[in-house]
Write an enzyme that holds these catalytic residues in place. Sequence first.
Site, mmCIF file in Angstrom:
data_model
loop_
_atom_site.group_PDB
_atom_site.id
_atom_site.type_symbol
_atom_site.label_atom_id
_atom_site.label_comp_id
_atom_site.label_asym_id
_atom_site.label_seq_id
_atom_site.Cartn_x
_atom_site.Cartn_y
_atom_site.Cartn_z
ATOM 1 N N HIS A 114 -20.534 9.349 -21.518
ATOM 2 C CA HIS A 114 -20.285 8.512 -20.333
ATOM 3 C C HIS A 114 -19.656 9.319 -19.207
ATOM 4 O O HIS A 114 -19.915 9.059 -18.039
ATOM 5 C CB HIS A 114 -19.383 7.331 -20.696
ATOM 6 C CG HIS A 114 -20.140 6.195 -21.311
ATOM 7 N ND1 HIS A 114 -20.154 4.933 -20.776
ATOM 8 C CD2 HIS A 114 -20.915 6.145 -22.414
ATOM 9 C CE1 HIS A 114 -20.916 4.144 -21.537
ATOM 10 N NE2 HIS A 114 -21.385 4.849 -22.534
ATOM 11 N N ASP A 115 -18.823 10.264 -19.570
ATOM 12 C CA ASP A 115 -18.225 11.099 -18.536
ATOM 13 C C ASP A 115 -19.306 11.921 -17.829
ATOM 14 O O ASP A 115 -19.421 11.901 -16.605
ATOM 15 C CB ASP A 115 -17.169 12.028 -19.136
ATOM 16 C CG ASP A 115 -16.480 12.870 -18.063
ATOM 17 O OD1 ASP A 115 -16.315 12.343 -16.940
ATOM 18 O OD2 ASP A 115 -16.122 14.027 -18.330
ATOM 19 N N GLY B 192 -21.175 14.042 -13.473
ATOM 20 C CA GLY B 192 -20.962 15.271 -14.223
ATOM 21 C C GLY B 192 -19.752 15.235 -15.139
ATOM 22 O O GLY B 192 -18.967 14.286 -15.134
ATOM 23 N N ASP C 106 -16.591 15.837 -15.639
ATOM 24 C CA ASP C 106 -15.421 16.118 -14.816
ATOM 25 C C ASP C 106 -14.227 15.262 -15.194
ATOM 26 O O ASP C 106 -13.270 15.149 -14.424
ATOM 27 C CB ASP C 106 -15.757 15.898 -13.333
ATOM 28 C CG ASP C 106 -16.195 14.459 -13.069
ATOM 29 O OD1 ASP C 106 -16.250 13.661 -14.038
ATOM 30 O OD2 ASP C 106 -16.473 14.131 -11.906
ATOM 31 N N SER D 177 -13.907 12.264 -15.085
ATOM 32 C CA SER D 177 -13.693 11.126 -14.180
ATOM 33 C C SER D 177 -13.579 9.820 -14.953
ATOM 34 O O SER D 177 -12.909 8.885 -14.508
ATOM 35 C CB SER D 177 -14.814 11.034 -13.134
ATOM 36 O OG SER D 177 -16.085 10.985 -13.762
ATOM 37 N N SER E 127 -26.734 7.638 -34.842
ATOM 38 C CA SER E 127 -26.686 7.622 -36.311
ATOM 39 C C SER E 127 -25.248 7.480 -36.790
ATOM 40 O O SER E 127 -25.010 7.316 -37.986
ATOM 41 C CB SER E 127 -27.326 8.889 -36.892
ATOM 42 O OG SER E 127 -26.705 10.063 -36.393
#
Length: 376
Positions: free
Chosen positions: A106-107, A112, A114, A116, A234
């Site tokens: 997700h980051d 990118g 970072d 965030s 998995s």
Amino acid sequence: MLGPLPRGTICLLAVSIVLCSVGLRPDATGSAAAELSPDDDDYGEDGGDDSSSFSFAFPETRPRGLVFGFYDDTCPDAEEIVSSTVRKLYHADPNVAAALVRLFFHDCFIHGCDASVLLDDGADGRRSERDAGPNQSLRGFDAIEAIKRRVEAKCPGTVSCADILALAARDSLVLVGGPTYPVLTGRRDSDQSFFNDVGGNIPAPNATYAMTLEAFARRGFTDRETVALLGAHSIGKVRCRFFRDRIYNFAGTGAPDDSIDPDMVGEMRAVCGGDGDGDGAAPMEMVYYRQGREVGFGAHYYAELLEGRGILRADQQLTAGSTVRWVRVYASGARGEKVFREDFAHAMVKLSALAPLTGSDGQVRISCSKRVDDNT
Ligand SMILES: *[C@@H]1O[C@H](CO)[C@@H](O)[C@H](O)[C@H]1NC(C)=O
Ligand SMILES: CC(=O)N[C@H]1CO[C@H](CO)[C@@H](O)[C@@H]1O
């Protein structure tokens, strides 16, 4: 199971010859992949004829400013502190591994890699990525803070949260039996989070085939890499609300999604009761089953998909279009497993390289949930 990547030396040496072999079956070759590949159209984007090595020759896998052992001088123990802390956290709660891998994904997908995604809302009311819809079920924030505290104790203000997350995701995958791969370092942390960019950019759990491929293509991933990355499903757990409609009332039909195997519908209903819109008694283990035995990270996920046993619609949809050929390749026994592990490792290297901040851009946070200027 492969141990953690030997740090530093091997890769530093290897960098000069561009290839960084991490001992992923050095004897096995691209030939298994080549034989199994139904065709070659999107094969080998980053060195397909030598899939037992990692090539960092391509800008997309080695962005400017990222290097091996960025902290060798400034914090030589950094990578060891991350891996030992991840191991400790994992032994206390094995769920942390999947949580950290997902958090990293997700980051990287939003602006990118970072860090965030780790920021809390700012004092000024700025909204964070972690508050956006797809992020509500993210976990692992505490784990990252725990790792960061240990790194800070040794090397204050030196090691970025973005690098810690990248390393922790790799170390987590190794702990659950996944492949290892080299992680470049030198990322800096963003000073903002991007709430408004999350919608539409994080592939949805109920996405169709086309939507999933599109979301990954927007980040530069081929169909093959997309199928490989979804193999991370998995492991981990998934909340009932992400698949409830598939087993009770799919697309308003009042019946289950007919792409799900009927036995699987029963298994899913047993976890996710029919009453109201509650979240079920417990999150369903995302672990797919092989001969009734729980297994960890691996290509058994693809074999389950071929039997209509995908838990999320986005998973099952991989068999609904041309991507099914990669599902079949990965599901094809021991050789398929090897191809999958290499593909997955390569795709993780590529994910880890998405638009990092480097050099003097961004900052190095002290607490991963707070911008430096918010600490005081
Ligand atoms: C996925 O679920 C959301 C929320 O329930 C819904 O709005 C959306 O239409 C669904 N998407 C697809 C492709 O079914
Ligand atoms: C728990 C949480 O953060 N919830 C928020 C998730 O994002 C939506 C908007 O997408 C907010 O309305 C929720 O408050």
